[in-house]
Write a protein that holds these residues in place. Structure first.
Motif, mmCIF file in Angstrom:
data_model
loop_
_atom_site.group_PDB
_atom_site.id
_atom_site.type_symbol
_atom_site.label_atom_id
_atom_site.label_comp_id
_atom_site.label_asym_id
_atom_site.label_seq_id
_atom_site.Cartn_x
_atom_site.Cartn_y
_atom_site.Cartn_z
ATOM 1 N N GLU A 58 -57.930 90.367 9.409
ATOM 2 C CA GLU A 58 -58.614 91.176 8.194
ATOM 3 C C GLU A 58 -58.937 90.507 6.957
ATOM 4 O OE1 GLU A 58 -59.826 94.380 8.336
ATOM 5 O OE2 GLU A 58 -59.758 94.094 10.564
ATOM 6 N N GLY A 59 -57.711 89.752 6.486
ATOM 7 C CA GLY A 59 -57.905 89.055 5.367
ATOM 8 C C GLY A 59 -58.698 87.487 5.337
ATOM 9 N N LEU A 60 -59.633 87.393 6.112
ATOM 10 C CA LEU A 60 -60.282 86.279 6.400
ATOM 11 C C LEU A 60 -61.201 86.173 5.166
ATOM 12 C CD1 LEU A 60 -61.132 83.495 8.316
ATOM 13 C CD2 LEU A 60 -62.891 85.227 9.148
ATOM 14 N N VAL A 61 -61.265 85.003 4.730
ATOM 15 C CA VAL A 61 -62.146 84.518 3.527
ATOM 16 C C VAL A 61 -62.669 83.002 3.734
ATOM 17 C CG1 VAL A 61 -62.569 84.396 1.190
ATOM 18 C CG2 VAL A 61 -60.820 85.678 1.933
ATOM 19 N N LEU A 62 -64.201 83.159 3.665
ATOM 20 C CA LEU A 62 -64.846 81.594 4.003
ATOM 21 C C LEU A 62 -65.468 81.277 2.368
ATOM 22 C CD1 LEU A 62 -66.487 82.306 7.419
ATOM 23 C CD2 LEU A 62 -64.208 81.164 6.951
ATOM 24 N N THR A 63 -65.415 79.951 2.276
ATOM 25 C CA THR A 63 -66.120 79.549 0.970
ATOM 26 C C THR A 63 -66.988 78.627 1.139
ATOM 27 O OG1 THR A 63 -64.157 79.970 -0.291
ATOM 28 C CG2 THR A 63 -65.488 78.499 -1.323
ATOM 29 N N LEU A 64 -68.222 78.817 0.738
ATOM 30 C CA LEU A 64 -69.533 77.928 0.945
ATOM 31 C C LEU A 64 -69.568 77.095 -0.461
ATOM 32 C CD1 LEU A 64 -71.612 76.528 2.882
ATOM 33 C CD2 LEU A 64 -73.160 78.607 1.687
ATOM 34 N N PRO A 65 -69.401 75.884 -0.488
ATOM 35 C CA PRO A 65 -69.286 75.084 -1.895
ATOM 36 C C PRO A 65 -70.617 74.660 -2.060
ATOM 37 C CG PRO A 65 -68.454 73.864 -0.283
ATOM 38 C CD PRO A 65 -68.759 74.819 0.563
ATOM 39 N N LYS A 66 -70.862 74.083 -3.409
ATOM 40 C CA LYS A 66 -72.199 73.412 -3.749
ATOM 41 C C LYS A 66 -73.371 74.059 -3.546
ATOM 42 C CE LYS A 66 -69.437 69.107 -4.559
ATOM 43 N NZ LYS A 66 -68.151 69.588 -4.282
ATOM 44 N N VAL A 67 -73.387 75.326 -3.672
ATOM 45 C CA VAL A 67 -74.737 75.839 -3.394
ATOM 46 C C VAL A 67 -75.677 75.886 -4.526
ATOM 47 C CG1 VAL A 67 -75.698 78.226 -2.516
ATOM 48 C CG2 VAL A 67 -73.302 77.592 -1.899
ATOM 49 N N THR A 68 -76.975 75.235 -4.190
ATOM 50 C CA THR A 68 -77.858 74.995 -5.158
ATOM 51 C C THR A 68 -79.038 75.923 -5.093
ATOM 52 O OG1 THR A 68 -77.231 72.737 -5.313
ATOM 53 C CG2 THR A 68 -79.489 72.950 -6.316
ATOM 54 N N TYR A 69 -79.420 76.170 -3.815
ATOM 55 C CA TYR A 69 -80.598 76.953 -3.551
ATOM 56 C C TYR A 69 -80.390 78.189 -2.576
ATOM 57 C CZ TYR A 69 -83.906 73.574 -5.151
ATOM 58 O OH TYR A 69 -84.806 72.911 -5.971
ATOM 59 N N PRO A 70 -81.055 79.335 -2.863
ATOM 60 C CA PRO A 70 -80.791 80.507 -2.175
ATOM 61 C C PRO A 70 -80.882 80.484 -0.700
ATOM 62 C CG PRO A 70 -82.025 81.209 -4.333
ATOM 63 C CD PRO A 70 -81.844 79.458 -4.034
ATOM 64 N N GLU A 71 -81.892 79.229 -0.485
ATOM 65 C CA GLU A 71 -82.056 79.175 1.057
ATOM 66 C C GLU A 71 -80.707 78.501 1.701
ATOM 67 O OE1 GLU A 71 -85.916 79.069 -0.744
ATOM 68 O OE2 GLU A 71 -83.910 78.151 -1.396
ATOM 69 N N GLN A 72 -79.853 77.973 1.062
ATOM 70 C CA GLN A 72 -78.588 77.332 1.551
ATOM 71 C C GLN A 72 -77.726 78.785 1.889
ATOM 72 O OE1 GLN A 72 -77.829 75.029 -1.740
ATOM 73 N NE2 GLN A 72 -78.250 73.063 -0.480
ATOM 74 N N VAL A 73 -77.802 79.740 1.172
ATOM 75 C CA VAL A 73 -77.078 80.894 1.317
ATOM 76 C C VAL A 73 -77.629 81.423 2.812
ATOM 77 C CG1 VAL A 73 -76.364 83.278 0.533
ATOM 78 C CG2 VAL A 73 -76.374 81.367 -0.940
ATOM 79 N N THR A 74 -79.065 81.609 2.920
ATOM 80 C CA THR A 74 -79.658 82.252 3.940
ATOM 81 C C THR A 74 -79.294 81.266 5.136
ATOM 82 O OG1 THR A 74 -81.664 83.051 2.576
ATOM 83 C CG2 THR A 74 -81.856 82.744 4.954
ATOM 84 N N ALA A 75 -79.007 80.359 5.023
ATOM 85 C CA ALA A 75 -78.680 79.308 6.078
ATOM 86 C C ALA A 75 -77.373 79.825 6.677
ATOM 87 C CB ALA A 75 -78.627 78.006 5.783
ATOM 88 N N MET A 76 -76.443 79.875 5.811
ATOM 89 C CA MET A 76 -75.107 80.495 6.116
ATOM 90 C C MET A 76 -74.911 81.847 6.774
ATOM 91 S SD MET A 76 -71.965 79.808 5.771
ATOM 92 C CE MET A 76 -70.247 80.111 5.556
ATOM 93 N N VAL A 77 -75.849 82.715 6.367
ATOM 94 C CA VAL A 77 -76.000 83.982 6.640
ATOM 95 C C VAL A 77 -76.714 83.853 8.320
ATOM 96 C CG1 VAL A 77 -77.252 86.048 7.009
ATOM 97 C CG2 VAL A 77 -76.414 85.120 4.602
ATOM 98 N N ARG A 78 -77.294 83.242 8.534
ATOM 99 C CA ARG A 78 -78.110 82.792 10.074
ATOM 100 C C ARG A 78 -76.573 82.068 10.767
ATOM 101 N NH1 ARG A 78 -83.303 79.177 9.811
ATOM 102 N NH2 ARG A 78 -82.962 79.527 11.937
#
Length: 432
Positions: free
Chosen positions: A184-204
């Motif tokens: 339940e307490g799982l947390v993931l961290t995506l570092p050094k994000v520069t563009y929203p497209e990198q966030v979209t890639a993480m979602v995919r």
């Protein structure tokens, strides 16, 4: 009773209906983009441990080392209070609570680091470390020794390390699934994000994993680490971080400020890279405004001044860390990073002092508001929300006890949660 007033109107009912119909898309957009606080506990800190250093006893070891630091450098309430400048009435309550916290729950949020703190290794070595991390997290959850929140920081989505980061995430999540499922307490961290497209890639990426493992869509969320100037201000002058939150498609749980990478990105010299630098204040203010109302929490960064060496040197580091933490709390950054066991005593001391020194006044104001009695401050619903949120955070971290809160407010935790306002999902549910 006086004369009954005659009520006159000029607008046909259809006018209001037409306006409501025209604003319906806006209403829906507000509910989608700004669902409110998730209503879950926010840890007061995140502890980072390199993937090759993380062990089954890491959490307990950090607690023991923090207690040992107190024993050596501040063995009683008076000496600890003298270092930090605590008032006499706070000295004993804060010190006793800090020691109890270090015994009971020394770490609230642990991140096993496969990025800067781990570095570049062979694929076989990182595979092994990621699989081991998954096994140890699963065992800790089963044995009841896990921190309330645990997870990994993967490598970023930049081209040189993208494939390695994706594989490490896959190995870690797959290992958890093989061991019984995601905690339940799982947390993931995506570092050094520069563009929203990198966030979209993480979602995919997470969508693909959920589909492969038969998980409920949206089960896995992640934090976005803000470490570059481009993540705050895009080339077109817009606030990139706001677009990142939207790109996360309701999966973003936090925005974490990276003190040293962000400072270096702006050319701040090493001696002045700190969480209270004006550049840091600007970045965090933008993050805070972008996240407000979205349910995404904001976390401050860390200090690299470690409380090690002679007692005088430890005391200096403690005062610095305590002051930075208090400064962050006053600015509504309720979470920060801790990089060394010696930081934990002053993290909890700052947090506990923050909530305890304002407790009685906040409780009295909320009690007057709840009972509709007067006072020297005229509070509004928004203030009642802030007051109840303050007390709830104090309860969650152990700074306050529910008995003393109930005694001074006459309210239950459920009452406090009611005053704190709509949580994520409440607005949508009420509209259906």
């Amino acid at each position: 009773m006086g004369q009954q007033e005659k009520v006159a109107t000029s607008l046909a009912g259809a006018v209001g209906e037409e306006i409501s119909a025209s604003l319906a898309p806006v209403d829906a957009e507000l509910e989608r983009r700004y669902p409110g606080d998730p209503g879950t506990r926010q840890p007061v800190h995140t502890v980072y441990v390199p993937g090759d250093v993380f062990a089954a006893d890491t959490i307990r070891t950090w607690g023991d080392q923090a207690l040992a630091a107190l024993d050596e450098h501040a063995p009683d309430a008076a000496s600890f209070a003298a270092v930090l400048g605590l008032s006499d009435d706070l000295a004993e309550p804060v010190y006793s609570r800090v020691r109890a916290k270090l015994e009971r729950e020394p770490v609230e949020d642990l991140r096993i680091d496969f990025e800067d703190g781990y570095g570049n290794r062979t694929d076989a070595e990182e595979d092994e470390a990621a699989a081991r991390a998954a096994r140890l997290v699963a065992e800790a959850c089963e044995q009841g020794t896990a921190a309330p929140y645990m997870g990994i920081r993967m490598k970023c989505m930049e081209a040189p390390v993208r494939a390695r980061g994706i594989r490490t995430l896959d190995v870690f999540l797959s290992g958890l699934m093989e061991a019984g499922g995601l905690p339940e307490g799982l947390v993931l961290t995506l570092p050094k994000v520069t563009y929203p497209e990198q966030v979209t890639a993480m979602v995919r990426l997470l969508e693909a994993f959920e589909k492969a493992r038969g998980l409920t869509p949206g089960r896995i969320g992640f934090e976005i680490q803000i470490e570059t100037s481009q993540s705050i201000l895009a080339a077109d002058g817009t606030a990139t971080v706001a677009r990142m939150i939207q790109a996360a498609d309701d999966r973003a749980t936090g925005l974490h400020y990276g003190t040293f990478d962000y400072s270096a990105c702006l050319g701040v010299s090493a001696a002045h890279q700190a969480s209270d630098h004006p550049a840091a204040d600007h970045a965090k203010a933008v993050m805070q405004v972008a996240a407000a109302g979205t349910g995404v929490r904001v976390s401050d960064g860390s200090t690299n001044v470690l409380p090690v060496g002679p007692t005088a040197q430890v005391h200096d580091a403690w005062r610095l860390h305590y002051g930075l933490t208090r400064r962050a709390l006053a600015r509504a950054y309720y979470q920060g990073w801790d990089m060394h066991p010696g930081h934990i005593p002053t993290r909890y001391a700052a947090v506990f002092a923050f909530y305890r020194e304002g407790f009685e006044q906040a409780a009295a104001r909320l009690a007057r508001y709840a009972s509709r009695t007067g006072g020297d401050v005229m509070d509004e619903p928004a203030t009642a929300k802030a007051l109840s949120g303050y007390l709830l955070r104090g309860l969650d971290c152990g700074a306050l006890d529910i008995a003393e809160v109930a005694r001074l407010t006459g309210l239950t935790r459920a009452d406090l949660e009611g005053f704190s306002g709509p949580r994520r999902g409440d607005l949508t549910a009420s509209a259906q």
